[in-house]
Design a protein around this motif. Sequence first.
Motif, PDB file in Angstrom:
ATOM      1  N   ALA A 275      -1.356   5.066   3.539  1.00 49.23           N
ATOM      2  CA  ALA A 275      -2.475   4.171   3.873  1.00 49.23           C
ATOM      3  C   ALA A 275      -2.756   4.208   5.378  1.00 49.23           C
TER       4      ALA A 275
ATOM      5  N   LEU B 272       0.835  -1.198   0.000  1.00 48.91           N
ATOM      6  CA  LEU B 272       0.000   0.000   0.000  1.00 48.91           C
ATOM      7  C   LEU B 272       0.872   1.251   0.000  1.00 48.91           C
TER       8      LEU B 272
ATOM      9  N   LYS C 205      -6.234  -4.921   3.909  1.00 48.03           N
ATOM     10  CA  LYS C 205      -5.343  -5.559   2.942  1.00 48.03           C
ATOM     11  C   LYS C 205      -4.796  -6.874   3.491  1.00 48.03           C
TER      12      LYS C 205
ATOM     13  N   GLN D 166      -6.956   0.505   6.398  1.00 51.09           N
ATOM     14  CA  GLN D 166      -6.668   0.013   5.036  1.00 51.09           C
ATOM     15  C   GLN D 166      -5.634  -1.115   5.079  1.00 51.09           C
TER      16      GLN D 166
END
Length: 336
Positions: free
Chosen positions: A45, A41, A53, A49
């Motif tokens: 991020a 990312l 992920k 998030q």
Amino acid sequence: MAILRVIARRLLAIVPVFAVVTVLVFVALRILPVDPAQMSLPPSATIAQVEAKREAMGLNQPIWEQYAIWAKGALAGDLGKSSQYRMSTVGLVLERLPATIELVVSALVFAVCVGMAGGLLIFAARGTVLESAGLVVTSAVMALPDFLLALLFILLFGVLIPIFPVNGRLDPGMQVPSQTGFLLIDAVLTGNFRIMLSAIEHIALPVMALGLAFSPTIVRVLHASLINTYQQSYILQARLRGLSGREILFGQALKNAILPVVILVGTQFGGLFGGTLLVEMIFSFPGLGNLMVKAMQTADLSVIMAIALIYCATTLIFNSIADAMAYLLNPRLRAG
């Protein structure tokens, strides 16, 4: 047909070995203190998030389930996404692979030609001071690793006598033909000999560095094998039949003495492939070795995994081919 069966058996035998290697490499990369989700990312991020992920990549699962997810994707041709280049790992690796194959195959041809010629010349001078001098020279060259030879060639042929370029794959501004990814082949297919000349000039020093580091071993093995072969009774019988020295060497001795060289080349090809790591980095050669070093610097785990497995697969495949060639060339193995 028997030979084909041997080759097929050798190649099939590497499948379970390669599977074990994938497990070892996967586990080794997973225990590193690096979070693949965070690396995939952007730096901006959020924690949410990153957690999302991690869940999507299965990183919250036990490691064997993570491996199963990776293996299922790998069998489908999906090796993940490069966290540094933000693109498919498979696409990135396939883009760089032809350059490395072109470099390694050229270095292998160079090493075999120099090694065979050197081994024959030193053998021809056996019993003289030239034989001892030749063996001393091969020992000296053998002591120099490929990356040191690369630096010496840059100093000699890139700085003091600037006859070869020392970085890249082509001169600046040249349009790269994109048919196979192999510059030398593409240049021939398109009839563009300016590109071929430029590609040869750029690959010359990396090939010499890799090939010259490998050739002394070939010289030594061929020389020792020829000396051993000339002590066999059939060589004495050939002399008694009145065959000339050249007929004995090339018609009788060399075809038997070359067997250890074939096995050596096959088993050491993986090492030659691994030698591209530093040599490509030194010459800024855009191949897998250069990509691997950059991936290690940025902890790009999917790229490291893919390239490591390519190196392992190459070593296993060429070891199997060497075994098959030994079977083909040695009648005693076929009789067994």
